[in-house]
Every structure is written in structure tokens, then in C-alpha cells.
Scaffold this motif. Structure first.
Motif, PDB file in Angstrom:
ATOM      1  N   ASP A   1      56.409 -18.723  -2.871  1.00  0.00           N
ATOM      2  CA  ASP A   1      55.265 -19.729  -2.660  1.00  0.00           C
ATOM      3  C   ASP A   1      54.280 -19.090  -3.350  1.00  0.00           C
ATOM      4  OD1 ASP A   1      54.511 -17.817  -0.916  1.00  0.00           O
ATOM      5  OD2 ASP A   1      53.715 -19.213   0.526  1.00  0.00           O
TER       6      ASP A   1
ATOM      7  N   GLU B   1      50.434 -21.478  -2.176  1.00  0.00           N
ATOM      8  CA  GLU B   1      50.795 -21.035  -0.601  1.00  0.00           C
ATOM      9  C   GLU B   1      51.271 -22.152   0.171  1.00  0.00           C
ATOM     10  OE1 GLU B   1      51.326 -18.471   1.829  1.00  0.00           O
ATOM     11  OE2 GLU B   1      50.487 -18.032  -0.046  1.00  0.00           O
ATOM     12  N   GLY B   2      52.543 -21.699   0.850  1.00  0.00           N
ATOM     13  CA  GLY B   2      53.260 -22.551   1.917  1.00  0.00           C
ATOM     14  C   GLY B   2      54.214 -23.538   1.120  1.00  0.00           C
TER      15      GLY B   2
ATOM     16  N   ASN C   1      52.477 -16.546   5.860  1.00  0.00           N
ATOM     17  CA  ASN C   1      51.473 -17.578   5.151  1.00  0.00           C
ATOM     18  C   ASN C   1      50.127 -16.763   4.634  1.00  0.00           C
ATOM     19  OD1 ASN C   1      52.852 -19.931   5.787  1.00  0.00           O
ATOM     20  ND2 ASN C   1      52.312 -20.130   7.673  1.00  0.00           N
TER      21      ASN C   1
END
Length: 253
Positions: A187, A191-192, A214
Motif C-alpha cells: 500500500d 495508505e490502506g 496502517n
């Protein structure tokens, strides 16, 4: 490359290869000629492993017939054969640790691959995946570069069947349990949002408890063999083992 002392170390003095040409029906509606590679693992001579057995076939007169038995059984990846007993033992993994076996004089060990999967790779024909486990410790980026250099990519685990197979394959050899593994998935871009090497959005995950973290600093997938090969998100900067997958395609006339 795998480290010295393990079974898979490329085509060298530890392996011998023969090619078996068989007419069969695989995934096509009409018979096609398939070429199966039988690879002899020298490190396992006079050694037998009695786990992950698919079946055991008696009254098999020679190793070529034994390898053909494996080729005809889609679940089979490798065989142990002992001429004296005319016994052919079929397995659904490729063993990588001779010390896990028992001494048995006259026993030889072969793996089988076909459909364009290289001889020294693991070929799960049921899942149609072809891959090689690498024991060198490298960063995420260096492992990607090495896989790409041979026309491969990191192994894609996109369903529970593949996850369970990789757990079984890694657990089948004691040498496979010592370190964590890089697998495909990042990722790093957003992000995510986890993407595979070809840009596909990931929908299957096998996270370890407490993951994903995360964090913007932890963008790459690592699988842990001591935790049922479940995943964590890591920085990718530390040396890990890795698994290269080769895409294989069956062409039907």
C-alpha cells in the motif's frame, strides 16, 4: 538463490533432469502433448520423508513410471521411489530439508513440473501456481528485482486455498520455518489500499492478530511461518526470505 545446503539451489550438481512427454487431457477439451520435467534431488538420495503423502503405488518397475504416476495425479508435486521395493510414494509438496527424513538405502527423490513451470520450481497444478522459495535474506525491493530478473514476481496469495497451500509447503520442511517471507502486496502508493504487482486491488488478506498497523512507514507484506504463514505490514527494509512466482499459461489448440 537458495542457500548452500538446501535442496533447491538451481540446476547444478545437486539435480539431474529428464523430460517425460505424455499425451494427456489437462485443462483443455482435446488431448494435447504435455512435457513434464522430472528433476532428481541429489541431496535426498537414500533418504525418504513420510509426510504429506498423496498416495503410495506398489509394483512400479522404474523411476520413469513412478514420475509418470505423479504426472497423472494432479495433486502430486514430488515422489520418492525405491527400486528394491518397487514402491512409488507421491507427495503434494516439495521437500527442502533432507534432515527431516529417514535413511532408506536405494531411495531417490524427484519433483515434477509441466506447462512451462521451470524444473526446480514447485508446481501446484490444482491451483495452477508455479513458484520457487528463496532462502537468501534481502530487502523487499531487492527481492522484487531478483524475481523480475528471471521473469517472475512475488507470489500472489489471493484466496484461502493458496494461503493454505503455502502454509503446508513452508511447514513441510524444517529449514523453511526459520525466517519470514516477502510476498506480493503493497500500500505504498495509497495508505490502506493494497495493490498487487500488476495493479490489481487486493481483496483477500490473511492478517496476523494486530495487523495491519496502517502506518505510512509499513507498506509491504511479510508472511510469518511461525504464525500459520499469516501476514504483517512491514517497512520492507530488513532482510527476509522471499518467494518468486512464474505465471504459466496453458495453450489449447
Amino acid at each position: 538463490m537458495l542457500q548452500e545446503g538446501t535442496v533447491l539451489h538451481g540446476l547444478g550438481p545437486k539435480t539431474m533432469l529428464f523430460i517425460l512427454i505424455v499425451t494427456s487431457v489437462m485443462h483443455c477439451t482435446s488431448p494435447v502433448i504435455q512435457i513434464a520435467h522430472g528433476t532428481k534431488w541429489i541431496t535426498f538420495i537414500d533418504v525418504i520423508v513420510r509426510t504429506n503423502i498423496v498416495s503410495e503405488v506398489e509394483n512400479i518397475g522404474n523411476i520413469l513410471t513412478c514420475v509418470n504416476q505423479c504426472f497423472q495425479n494432479e495433486a502430486c508435486v514430488s515422489v520418492f521411489y525405491r527400486q528394491q521395493h518397487q514402491r512409488c510414494q507421491l507427495h503434494d509438496v516439495l521437500f527442502m530439508s533432507p534432515q527431516d527424513g529417514e535413511q532408506e538405502a536405494g531411495t531417490v527423490y524427484y519433483s515434477v513440473a509441466t506447462d512451462g513451470c521451470p524444473p526446480t520450481y514447485v508446481h501446484n497444478r490444482i491451483l495452477n501456481i508455479c513458484y520457487q522459495v528463496q532462502y537468501n535474506l534481502v530487502t523487499y525491493a531487492d527481492g522484487v528485482a531478483d524475481c523480475n530478473s528471471r521473469g517472475d514476481h512475488y507470489i500472489v496469495i489471493d484466496n484461502v486455498d493458496k494461503q493454505n497451500h503455502m502454509l503446508k509447503q513452508i511447514n513441510s520442511s524444517s529449514d523453511g520455518l526459520a525466517k519470514k517471507y516477502h510476498i506480493d502486496g503493497s500500500d505504498n502508493t495509497t495508505e490502506g489500499t493494497w495493490l498487487l504487482h500488476d495493479g490489481r486491488v487486493m481483496t483477500y488478506f490473511a492478517w496476523s492478530p494486530g495487523y495491519p498497523m496502517n502506518s505510512s512507514l509499513k507498506n509491504f507484506l511479510i508472511a510469518d511461518p511461525t504464525d500459520d504463514f499469516r501476514w504483517g505490514d512491514k517497512s520492507g527494509n530488513l532482510g527476509k526470505r522471499y518467494i518468486c512466482e512464474r505465471d504459466i499459461f496453458i495453450t489449447c489448440p
